[in-house]
Design an enzyme around this catalytic site. Structure first.
Site, PDB file in Angstrom:
ATOM      1  N   SER A 274       0.787  -1.150  -0.106  1.00 15.83           N
ATOM      2  CA  SER A 274      -0.002  -0.235   0.162  1.00 15.83           C
ATOM      3  C   SER A 274       0.828   0.723  -0.140  1.00 15.83           C
ATOM      4  O   SER A 274       2.097   0.987   0.745  1.00 15.83           O
ATOM      5  CB  SER A 274      -0.572   0.106   1.082  1.00 15.83           C
ATOM      6  OG  SER A 274      -1.657   1.306   1.523  1.00 15.83           O
ATOM      7  N   ARG A 313     -19.022  -9.155 -47.841  1.00 17.44           N
ATOM      8  CA  ARG A 313     -17.915  -8.520 -46.338  1.00 17.44           C
ATOM      9  C   ARG A 313     -18.635  -7.575 -45.536  1.00 17.44           C
ATOM     10  O   ARG A 313     -19.546  -6.478 -46.347  1.00 17.44           O
ATOM     11  CB  ARG A 313     -16.700  -7.608 -47.612  1.00 17.44           C
ATOM     12  CG  ARG A 313     -15.400  -6.891 -47.126  1.00 17.44           C
ATOM     13  CD  ARG A 313     -14.988  -8.021 -46.851  1.00 17.44           C
ATOM     14  NE  ARG A 313     -14.531  -9.473 -47.495  1.00 17.44           N
ATOM     15  CZ  ARG A 313     -13.481  -9.172 -48.633  1.00 17.44           C
ATOM     16  NH1 ARG A 313     -12.742  -7.371 -48.379  1.00 17.44           N
ATOM     17  NH2 ARG A 313     -13.173  -9.633 -49.510  1.00 17.44           N
TER      18      ARG A 313
END
Length: 404
Positions: A274, A313
């Site tokens: 921490s 496509r």
């Protein structure tokens, strides 16, 4: 990749999907295409030699190709242009045969399959480590008593081995399904437009077979430009795996809370610290896996949402899929790498597990304590856990590719 995403993935997966790696994969496609077409007599051997000799990523300005892809609408277009220019410097006669009979989606889909294969292999390796670690813990702690918890409350006594077997089972199934899904998804793409196949004068299938063999991809037997089911199925399996890892991570993080303190991730200098509270040990592996489990569903949903593609496509849908795919792999591998690193060294406090049971027993009426919270109940849970481990190992053994 932003500063907030880097630590949620791995350097290997980031590298697999880097601009340079992807351009290199496209060039490998182009080289294989030229070799295959020359072998089938479709282009001159001299042209193929010049094309192959120019398909080296160090010869290209990758950043420029990426910049120009925005204007072109496809990274393949500036890549093929640059390749033709490179070939033309040494053999002008070979230029017409660059990218011959192929389309932009052919090279991009095939390149994506190549880089994905590398990423999936990384995932499979770490997934095996995570699953194996859990299977070992299941055996080691088959009869270690602990509280089972339902709806976040104590429910009865089980065993930690039983819990580990339950964690392992989805991961074992993911190993099997992921390998099968990858086999179907990682295939060559060639011949998206009928006209390009026609250029190959009936030799398209032979060219595709040669290319697939050289590149180590599957030969689909046909084009799959707007047939995205196998590809998305692989993405779904990655999402399922990430969710299963997230479940394990959630449980470990809950069991690791100070008030519970039954398990803890491995401790090492600089891990889980921490910035303000030096006493803290944050479960960072679980954090990464949980973060991935939060992110992956959106990626998978995007892949599914892109499946309705127009005609032969896609306009927009395919491009959206391409943008989401690397992010899914990056999260998936970040998750499994984190858990593969933590699970083999998971710290199990059996005494604390027993103390939590005893503390609860002391607060309950004698009949309830003896019926639901007798530590001896762990023996039956242990037998069940060992049977499940045996069944899971049999599943892996029956899959020859995974057992080798």
């Amino acid at each position: 990749m932003s500063i907030f995403e880097g630590f949620l993935s791995t350097s290997e997966t980031l590298g697999a999907f880097s601009d340079r790696a992807f351009v290199d994969a496209m060039l490998r496609f182009e080289a294989a295409l030229a070799r295959a077409q020359a072998a089938e007599g479709l282009i001159p051997e001299s042209a193929a030699h010049s094309i192959v000799g120019s398909c080296k990523v160090e010869l290209f300005d990758v950043a420029k190709i990426v910049r120009e892809s925005g204007r072109a609408g496809s990274v393949a277009i500036p890549l093929v242009k640059a390749l033709r220019e490179a070939v033309g410097l040494f053999n002008a006669d070979a230029v017409p045969f660059v990218h011959f009979g192929s389309t932009s989606q052919d090279v991009i889909d095939s390149a994506m399959a190549l880089v994905t294969r590398e990423a999936v292999a990384l995932v499979e390796t770490d997934l095996a480590k995570a699953a194996d670690a859990l299977l070992r813990l299941a055996v080691q702690h088959a009869e270690t008593p602990m509280l089972a918890r339902t709806l976040m409350q104590p429910a009865s006594v089980t065993s930690f081995g039983f819990k580990c077997a339950g964690w392992a089972a989805p991961l074992v199934r993911s190993r099997i399904r992921l390998r099968e899904a990858a086999k179907h998804a990682l295939q060559l793409q060639l011949g998206g437009a009928v006209g390009t196949l026609a250029q190959m004068k009936g030799q398209g299938a032979a060219v595709r077979g040669r290319m697939a063999k050289e590149l180590g991809l599957g030969d689909p037997g046909a084009t799959w430009h707007t047939q995205r089911d196998e590809w998305v199925a692989l993405g779904c399996e990655l999402g399922l795996m990430t969710g299963s890892l997230g479940k394990v991570a959630v449980d470990i993080s809950l069991l690791g809370q100070y008030e519970v303190a039954e398990v803890a991730e491995p401790s090492e200098p600089g891990r889980g610290g921490s910035s303000a509270m030096p006493h803290k040990r944050n479960p960072v592996a679980s954090m990464v896996a949980i973060a991935a489990a939060h992110r992956a569903p959106q990626r998978v949903a995007a892949l599914l949402g892109a499946m309705p593609q127009q005609h032969e496509r896609a306009l927009g849908a395919w491009q959206a899929e391409l943008a989401e795919w690397p992010q899914l792999l990056m999260s998936a591998h970040g998750s499994v790498r984190a858990m593969a690193g933590a699970l083999p060294g998971l710290q199990v406090d059996a005494a604390r597990m027993r103390a939590n049971i005893d503390r609860l027993r002391a607060e309950l009426p004698r009949d309830a304590a003896d019926e639901w919270f007798d530590p001896a109940l762990a023996v039956n849970a242990g037998q069940t856990a060992l049977a499940e481990v045996k069944a899971l190992q049999a599943q892996l053994s029956s899959n020859k590719e995974l057992s080798q």
